[in-house]
Design a protein around this motif. Structure first.
Motif, PDB file in Angstrom:
ATOM      1  N   HIS A 230     -56.847  -0.322  52.714  1.00  0.00           N
ATOM      2  CA  HIS A 230     -56.846   1.000  52.082  1.00  0.00           C
ATOM      3  C   HIS A 230     -58.201   1.631  52.388  1.00  0.00           C
ATOM      4  CE1 HIS A 230     -57.117   3.548  48.174  1.00  0.00           C
ATOM      5  NE2 HIS A 230     -56.771   4.293  49.214  1.00  0.00           N
ATOM      6  N   PHE A 231     -58.208   2.587  53.293  1.00  0.00           N
ATOM      7  CA  PHE A 231     -59.451   3.178  53.782  1.00  0.00           C
ATOM      8  C   PHE A 231     -59.900   4.296  52.841  1.00  0.00           C
ATOM      9  CE2 PHE A 231     -61.578   6.217  56.819  1.00  0.00           C
ATOM     10  CZ  PHE A 231     -62.752   5.482  56.905  1.00  0.00           C
ATOM     11  N   LYS A 232     -60.967   4.035  52.091  1.00  0.00           N
ATOM     12  CA  LYS A 232     -61.387   4.955  51.033  1.00  0.00           C
ATOM     13  C   LYS A 232     -62.373   6.029  51.495  1.00  0.00           C
ATOM     14  CE  LYS A 232     -62.180   3.300  46.858  1.00  0.00           C
ATOM     15  NZ  LYS A 232     -61.044   3.785  46.065  1.00  0.00           N
ATOM     16  N   GLY A 233     -63.167   5.733  52.541  1.00  0.00           N
ATOM     17  CA  GLY A 233     -64.128   6.740  52.954  1.00  0.00           C
ATOM     18  C   GLY A 233     -65.264   6.169  53.767  1.00  0.00           C
ATOM     19  N   LEU A 234     -66.358   6.921  53.811  1.00  0.00           N
ATOM     20  CA  LEU A 234     -67.482   6.576  54.674  1.00  0.00           C
ATOM     21  C   LEU A 234     -68.701   6.124  53.876  1.00  0.00           C
ATOM     22  CD1 LEU A 234     -67.399   9.447  57.326  1.00  0.00           C
ATOM     23  CD2 LEU A 234     -66.454   7.142  57.514  1.00  0.00           C
ATOM     24  N   HIS A 235     -69.495   5.309  54.550  1.00  0.00           N
ATOM     25  CA  HIS A 235     -70.755   4.808  53.996  1.00  0.00           C
ATOM     26  C   HIS A 235     -71.848   4.986  55.038  1.00  0.00           C
ATOM     27  CE1 HIS A 235     -73.911   1.749  53.724  1.00  0.00           C
ATOM     28  NE2 HIS A 235     -73.683   1.688  52.435  1.00  0.00           N
ATOM     29  N   CYS A 236     -73.044   5.364  54.588  1.00  0.00           N
ATOM     30  CA  CYS A 236     -74.200   5.329  55.470  1.00  0.00           C
ATOM     31  C   CYS A 236     -75.437   4.959  54.670  1.00  0.00           C
ATOM     32  CB  CYS A 236     -74.416   6.666  56.196  1.00  0.00           C
ATOM     33  SG  CYS A 236     -75.105   7.977  55.172  1.00  0.00           S
ATOM     34  N   HIS A 237     -76.412   4.436  55.362  1.00  0.00           N
ATOM     35  CA  HIS A 237     -77.698   4.082  54.752  1.00  0.00           C
ATOM     36  C   HIS A 237     -78.763   4.370  55.796  1.00  0.00           C
ATOM     37  CE1 HIS A 237     -80.442   1.930  52.070  1.00  0.00           C
ATOM     38  NE2 HIS A 237     -80.949   1.363  53.146  1.00  0.00           N
ATOM     39  N   ILE A 238     -79.645   5.325  55.502  1.00  0.00           N
ATOM     40  CA  ILE A 238     -80.555   5.795  56.549  1.00  0.00           C
ATOM     41  C   ILE A 238     -81.900   5.082  56.549  1.00  0.00           C
ATOM     42  CG2 ILE A 238     -79.465   8.056  56.659  1.00  0.00           C
ATOM     43  CD1 ILE A 238     -81.876   9.169  55.083  1.00  0.00           C
ATOM     44  N   GLY A 239     -82.147   4.208  55.569  1.00  0.00           N
ATOM     45  CA  GLY A 239     -83.413   3.483  55.566  1.00  0.00           C
ATOM     46  C   GLY A 239     -83.872   3.190  54.152  1.00  0.00           C
ATOM     47  N   SER A 240     -85.123   2.769  54.025  1.00  0.00           N
ATOM     48  CA  SER A 240     -85.669   2.394  52.731  1.00  0.00           C
ATOM     49  C   SER A 240     -87.043   3.012  52.530  1.00  0.00           C
ATOM     50  CB  SER A 240     -85.783   0.868  52.633  1.00  0.00           C
ATOM     51  OG  SER A 240     -84.522   0.256  52.723  1.00  0.00           O
ATOM     52  N   GLN A 241     -87.429   3.086  51.261  1.00  0.00           N
ATOM     53  CA  GLN A 241     -88.745   3.609  50.883  1.00  0.00           C
ATOM     54  C   GLN A 241     -88.919   5.037  51.420  1.00  0.00           C
ATOM     55  OE1 GLN A 241     -90.371   2.572  48.618  1.00  0.00           O
ATOM     56  NE2 GLN A 241     -92.534   2.937  48.779  1.00  0.00           N
ATOM     57  N   ILE A 242     -87.930   5.889  51.067  1.00  0.00           N
ATOM     58  CA  ILE A 242     -87.897   7.278  51.532  1.00  0.00           C
ATOM     59  C   ILE A 242     -88.367   8.201  50.408  1.00  0.00           C
ATOM     60  CG2 ILE A 242     -86.415   9.114  52.436  1.00  0.00           C
ATOM     61  CD1 ILE A 242     -84.564   6.836  53.474  1.00  0.00           C
ATOM     62  N   PHE A 243     -89.268   9.127  50.740  1.00  0.00           N
ATOM     63  CA  PHE A 243     -89.897   9.975  49.727  1.00  0.00           C
ATOM     64  C   PHE A 243     -89.417  11.430  49.742  1.00  0.00           C
ATOM     65  CE2 PHE A 243     -93.463   6.808  50.374  1.00  0.00           C
ATOM     66  CZ  PHE A 243     -93.194   6.120  49.200  1.00  0.00           C
ATOM     67  N   GLU A 244     -88.481  11.756  50.578  1.00  0.00           N
ATOM     68  CA  GLU A 244     -87.971  13.117  50.632  1.00  0.00           C
ATOM     69  C   GLU A 244     -86.451  13.080  50.704  1.00  0.00           C
ATOM     70  OE1 GLU A 244     -86.519  13.674  53.776  1.00  0.00           O
ATOM     71  OE2 GLU A 244     -87.267  11.778  54.492  1.00  0.00           O
ATOM     72  N   THR A 245     -85.834  14.233  50.510  1.00  0.00           N
ATOM     73  CA  THR A 245     -84.367  14.284  50.485  1.00  0.00           C
ATOM     74  C   THR A 245     -83.767  14.829  51.773  1.00  0.00           C
ATOM     75  OG1 THR A 245     -84.400  16.495  49.467  1.00  0.00           O
ATOM     76  CG2 THR A 245     -84.368  14.588  47.977  1.00  0.00           C
ATOM     77  N   GLU A 246     -84.595  15.331  52.681  1.00  0.00           N
ATOM     78  CA  GLU A 246     -84.074  15.986  53.872  1.00  0.00           C
ATOM     79  C   GLU A 246     -83.225  15.045  54.721  1.00  0.00           C
ATOM     80  OE1 GLU A 246     -83.171  19.167  56.125  1.00  0.00           O
ATOM     81  OE2 GLU A 246     -84.270  19.132  54.215  1.00  0.00           O
ATOM     82  N   GLY A 247     -83.670  13.787  54.865  1.00  0.00           N
ATOM     83  CA  GLY A 247     -82.910  12.833  55.653  1.00  0.00           C
ATOM     84  C   GLY A 247     -81.527  12.590  55.092  1.00  0.00           C
ATOM     85  N   PHE A 248     -81.422  12.510  53.756  1.00  0.00           N
ATOM     86  CA  PHE A 248     -80.114  12.312  53.122  1.00  0.00           C
ATOM     87  C   PHE A 248     -79.216  13.521  53.355  1.00  0.00           C
ATOM     88  CE2 PHE A 248     -82.987   9.646  50.529  1.00  0.00           C
ATOM     89  CZ  PHE A 248     -82.320   8.434  50.617  1.00  0.00           C
ATOM     90  N   LYS A 249     -79.798  14.726  53.301  1.00  0.00           N
ATOM     91  CA  LYS A 249     -79.007  15.944  53.521  1.00  0.00           C
ATOM     92  C   LYS A 249     -78.486  15.997  54.954  1.00  0.00           C
ATOM     93  CE  LYS A 249     -81.617  18.709  50.178  1.00  0.00           C
ATOM     94  NZ  LYS A 249     -82.532  19.869  50.014  1.00  0.00           N
ATOM     95  N   ILE A 250     -79.341  15.648  55.908  1.00  0.00           N
ATOM     96  CA  ILE A 250     -78.914  15.647  57.316  1.00  0.00           C
ATOM     97  C   ILE A 250     -77.812  14.609  57.534  1.00  0.00           C
ATOM     98  CG2 ILE A 250     -79.658  15.190  59.680  1.00  0.00           C
ATOM     99  CD1 ILE A 250     -82.416  16.250  58.870  1.00  0.00           C
ATOM    100  N   ALA A 251     -77.961  13.444  56.894  1.00  0.00           N
ATOM    101  CA  ALA A 251     -76.921  12.420  57.007  1.00  0.00           C
ATOM    102  C   ALA A 251     -75.595  12.931  56.456  1.00  0.00           C
ATOM    103  CB  ALA A 251     -77.352  11.153  56.276  1.00  0.00           C
ATOM    104  N   ALA A 252     -75.640  13.609  55.305  1.00  0.00           N
ATOM    105  CA  ALA A 252     -74.415  14.184  54.735  1.00  0.00           C
ATOM    106  C   ALA A 252     -73.813  15.211  55.695  1.00  0.00           C
ATOM    107  CB  ALA A 252     -74.714  14.821  53.381  1.00  0.00           C
TER     108      ALA A 252
END
Length: 436
Positions: free
Chosen positions: A202-224
């Motif tokens: 049952h394929f529910k969706g997508l997962h990503c993890h762009i790294g650790s110890q991140i201090f800004e939100t821009e990377g998460f927005k670009i990943a989205a």
């Protein structure tokens, strides 16, 4: 008095406290090296994520990434806080089951899952398997037939091609990564087509993890942005609408004055806003958002206590101060060149008179915990407290030089409890066999 930039007070004896308890007394009671966690801080960190989703009325799951620190007691606290749980091995899954963690709230990760791991996960009815590669799909199909199980919930881990601003060893969302299906070369779509109508999955969706110890939100927005670009294509071609979007973890914490992490609610708020914008554009229902904080739940809640031993002064160069632990209980300085702050716990209010380098006791030149630490006059037997050691210290500990693993103590509201016993030398050799 509170130590600058750290939430730990000093009592009227000039001793550092944690969870309402004197660190000097904790060291006397349990010995050193000693990991100490303030459980009330663990709860506060967890709730800052959970409560933000609730406040904004967004369906979500906050899964504690247990690789940061896994023990039965820690997972019991996570269960009490109604978190979900990420595991990446049979050992972490076994620990979760021993902690009586709800199986339906456990998610299995890993870039090289064995058939035994997948079988263990499916047999115990865990909530989700995060598929990392084509081999995972084959193994799930094999185990599904063996066990007669169908409709196994899965997410697909993808690499969105985002390079987070972090250490290169902990960047996991860029194209050249051992993790996940690449969005850029078509592997993700190929895997999607295999799983969309798979009889066992049952394929529910997508997962990503762009790294650790991140201090800004821009990377998460670009990943989205990258995830929704792919989802928009799948909606047009295959009429697919995701139930879940997992944006991973990696939210940074403060180790030193150089670090400026955002409040945890800010990460959540901006992730939600980014997803909402794409959902409105595609005119699809809002997926359930999952995140996977680990370090950000436990990292700043823990300190490590050491006893100071030998001291070596090299005039005009540096003064080495050695402690009774080091890279065996905290490998991060040697592995990542990670930086920490510390204080002489039994002299926390004494005036600063010197700068020293804190060395571990392992037989390695690289076993250095802190290169430049401002300290008062110190003596053999003083107590060093290193801050923000709650994540990736105990969990990455080793037996190098046959040094036993340190004990772990939980403190909360003035009470202390031993939750991991200190290893003995007998423990270290228990699996050794003779050759005679």
């Amino acid at each position: 008095m509170v130590i600058e930039h750290h939430p730990f007070p000093v009592n009227d004896k000039g001793h550092l406290e944690i969870g309402g308890l004197d660190t000097v007394k904790l060291a006397e009671k349990y010995g050193t090296p000693l990991y100490v966690y303030d459980v009330s801080m663990i709860r506060k960190n967890a709730r800052s994520f959970v409560d933000t989703f609730k406040k904004l009325g967004v369906r979500a799951k906050v899964a504690y990434a247990s690789k940061a620190f896994s023990s039965i007691a820690m997972l019991q606290v996570a269960k009490q806080e109604k978190l979900c749980l990420d595991v990446v091995s049979e050992g972490e899954l076994y620990t979760a089951l021993k902690a009586d963690f709800p199986a339906e709230s456990i998610h299995l990760h890993g870039n090289n899952k064995s058939q035994e791991e997948i079988s263990m996960a499916i047999q115990n009815g865990i909530g989700c398997i995060v598929v990392d590669n084509f081999h995972d799909i084959e193994l799930i199909e094999t185990v599904s037939k063996q066990l007669g199980k169908k409709d196994i919930d899965v997410l697909m881990r993808v690499t969105p091609g985002v390079e987070s601003h972090t250490h290169e060893y902990i960047m996991t969302g860029n194209e050249d990564s051992k993790f996940g299906f690449d969005l850029q070369n078509g592997q993700a779509e190929e895997a999607f087509k295999l799983m969309q109508h798979h009889e066992a999955i049952h394929f529910k969706g997508l997962h990503c993890h762009i790294g650790s110890q991140i201090f800004e939100t821009e990377g998460f927005k670009i990943a989205a942005d990258m995830l929704f670009k792919e989802l928009a294509k799948w909606k047009d071609l295959y009429d697919y609408i995701p139930e879940v979007l997992n944006l991973g973890g990696g939210f940074g914490i403060r180790y030193t004055k150089e670090d400026n992490p955002l409040p945890y609610n800010v990460y959540v708020e901006e992730l939600i806003e980014a997803v909402k914008q794409h959902v409105e554009t595609l005119n699809i229902p809002m997926p359930e958002i999952w995140i996977e904080p680990g370090r950000s739940i436990v990292g700043n809640t823990g300190i490590t206590l050491y006893t100071i031993g030998s001291m070596k002064n090299i005039p005009g160069i540096r003064k080495y101060v050695s402690v009774d632990g080091g890279m065996t209980d905290n490998i991060r300085p040697a592995l990542y060149q990670a930086k920490y702050e510390a204080v002489i716990a039994n002299k926390a209010t004494k005036p600063i008179t010197d700068t020293v380098s804190i060395a571990g006791k392992s037989c390695e030149s690289g076993d250095m915990l802190i290169w430049d630490l401002s300290v008062p006059d110190i003596d053999h037997g003083d107590l060093l407290a290193v801050f923000s050691t709650g994540a990736y210290s105990y969990s990455m500990a080793s037996h190098y030089n046959r040094i036993p693993n340190a004990a772990v103590v939980f403190v909360e509201n003035g009470s202390d409890k031993l939750v991991v016993k200190r290893e003995t030398y007998k423990d270290v050799v228990k699996n050794d066999l003779t050759y005679e």
